[in-house]
Design an enzyme around this catalytic site. Structure first.
Site, PDB file in Angstrom:
ATOM      1  NE  ARG A  57      -7.924   7.762  -5.365  1.00 47.54           N
ATOM      2  CZ  ARG A  57      -7.466   7.460  -4.158  1.00 47.54           C
ATOM      3  NH1 ARG A  57      -6.177   7.255  -3.974  1.00 47.54           N
ATOM      4  NH2 ARG A  57      -8.276   7.361  -3.135  1.00 47.54           N
TER       5      ARG A  57
ATOM      6  CB  THR B  29      -2.164   5.233   3.451  1.00 45.25           C
ATOM      7  OG1 THR B  29      -2.988   5.276   2.306  1.00 45.25           O
ATOM      8  CG2 THR B  29      -1.564   6.584   3.721  1.00 45.25           C
TER       9      THR B  29
ATOM     10  CB  SER C 159      -0.910   0.011   1.231  1.00 41.70           C
ATOM     11  OG  SER C 159      -0.156   0.187   2.412  1.00 41.70           O
TER      12      SER C 159
ATOM     13  CB  THR D  18      -0.633   6.244   0.126  1.00 42.75           C
ATOM     14  OG1 THR D  18      -1.499   5.150  -0.146  1.00 42.75           O
ATOM     15  CG2 THR D  18      -1.043   7.403  -0.765  1.00 42.75           C
TER      16      THR D  18
ATOM     17  CB  THR E  71      -4.507   5.053   6.755  1.00 42.08           C
ATOM     18  OG1 THR E  71      -5.180   4.548   7.915  1.00 42.08           O
ATOM     19  CG2 THR E  71      -3.103   5.487   7.139  1.00 42.08           C
ATOM     20  N   GLY E  72      -6.823   5.043   4.694  1.00 40.76           N
ATOM     21  CA  GLY E  72      -8.132   4.552   4.264  1.00 40.76           C
ATOM     22  C   GLY E  72      -8.604   5.306   3.037  1.00 40.76           C
TER      23      GLY E  72
HETATM   24  N1  GLY Z   1      -5.655   7.253   1.866  1.00 36.88           N
HETATM   25  C1  GLY Z   1      -5.023   6.856   0.705  1.00 36.88           C
HETATM   26  C2  GLY Z   1      -5.776   7.072  -0.520  1.00 36.88           C
HETATM   27  O1  GLY Z   1      -6.982   7.080  -0.522  1.00 36.88           O
HETATM   28  O2  GLY Z   1      -5.152   7.223  -1.552  1.00 36.88           O
END
Ligand code: GLY
Length: 368
Positions: free
Chosen positions: A240, A212, A72, A230, A263-264
């Site tokens: 993106r 992340t 990640s 991340t 994170t997430g």
């Molecule tokens: N929190 C990492 C992402 O959505 O890219």
């Protein structure tokens, strides 16, 4: 529906040591997301050596960025929908109140270091894509292939198991192993891979992660810094950008108050400017725990607290106040993985020994 009971339950899961934190003088302390146990150990060793807090957190997250097994973050991160790894990172330095970030950067294993260079060497805060890579090369970094064989396998599993409503995929003519069936069926498609790796790849195809690492540090002088880095959402559309490189969403530091990170699923965080919200909540008197839970409630409210829709993603916040009081919080109590239910945790090193994982209070209990 959200109820106060759910997050109280999470709070009750806090270990006594964390509950017993009391306000006081600043001290060396590092917190990070659950993948940051070693990161916190390294960052703490840098703090103990008297190094700058930002250098400490960057040294910490470099462990994950360079680890091919952390899928990640950095090298080995899962790629975009074209099979190319694109990374996001941000840094904030409390003493100088400066920030830097890079987004959708390719070919550089340690985007946190490039974010710091943007902060130190330019008049800008954020560089993206091709411009970020060119800047990194100008600063002496070599472009490298970030896709490991394991990540490439996961990408191929995702590609070959994608199907249109008629069950057709250009990548998998005649395939009889769509998502939802046993990962063992994938062995016919990928005979060279072992069962465990395929089970993991199958899980990644079904539930694209937004892993992340976020790391926040405070030293005895009251100086604070943070970093979030991340590879973003697996299989994303090229270009993106998530929350991690967005100052105020994936990271915010004001050492007169504290620091926060996330994170997430970044899309949810950007809509509530989570890290900034948490620091401002602390500025106005909320405890780190209440500040984190408030940001989670804002995310829940964006879906009218509809648990069915909220169930589709995870998000976690971390907060560290200027006096060393810290908190973590998650939208959900944990997540189902092919290994079973995994409870939410985060990493802490308070300078008394090795880092440890502590349970995250949460807003909603995930039905089991
Ligand atoms: N929190 C990492 C992402 O959505 O890219």
């Amino acid at each position: 529906m959200f109820s106060r009971r759910t997050w109280m339950k999470g709070a009750a899961a806090l270990p006594a040591a964390a509950q017993a934190q009391t306000a006081g003088k600043p001290k060396n302390i590092v917190i990070a997301s659950a993948n940051g146990v070693e990161c916190c150990n390294i960052a703490m060793s840098w703090l103990r050596a008297g190094k700058d807090t930002l250098d400490a957190v960057i040294a910490g997250v470099n462990v994950n960025e360079l680890d091919p097994h952390d899928n990640s973050v950095g090298y080995g991160g899962l790629p975009n929908e074209e099979g190319v790894v694109e990374l996001d990172a941000s840094v904030m330095h409390g003493p100088t109140r400066r920030a830097g970030s890079v987004a959708a950067i390719r070919g550089i294993k340690t985007p946190s270091k490039i974010a710091k260079l943007v902060m130190e060497e330019t008049d800008h805060i954020m560089l993206v894509g091709e411009g970020a890579l060119r800047f990194a090369k100008t600063m002496g970094y070599a472009e490298e292939n970030l896709l490991t064989e394991k990540s490439r396998l996961a990408f191929l599993v995702w590609k070959r198991t994608l199907k249109d409503p008629n069950g057709h995929s250009n990548w998998s003519d005649g395939v009889d192993a769509p998502p939802g069936k046993s990962p063992k069926a994938l062995l016919r498609l990928f005979p060279e891979a072992d069962e465990k790796t395929l089970a993991w790849a199958h899980e990644m195809a079904l539930h694209p992660p937004t892993g992340t690492i976020n790391c926040l540090a405070l030293n005895e002088k009251g100086e604070m810094s943070g970093c979030t880095t991340t590879s973003g959402m697996a299989w994303k559309i090229p270009g993106r950008v998530g929350d991690s490189p967005i100052i105020g969403a994936g990271l915010f530091v004001d050492q007169e108050v504290g620091a926060a990170g996330s994170t997430g699923r970044g899309e949810e965080n950007i809509r509530v400017a989570g890290a900034h919200t948490i620091v401002e909540n602390m500025r106005h008197g909320m405890t780190p725990q209440d500040a984190v839970m408030d940001a989670l409630k804002r995310i829940s409210r964006n879906y009218d607290n509809d648990l069915k829709r909220l169930d589709k993603f995870d998000i976690n916040f971390y907060a560290l106040r200027k006096d060393g009081v810290y908190a973590g919080g998650s939208l959900w109590s944990g997540q189902f993985r092919n290994t079973g239910f995994v409870s939410r945790q985060f990493a802490v090193n308070d300078g008394t020994g090795n880092s440890r994982l502590v349970n995250c209070p949460y807003l909603h209990e995930r039905p089991r």
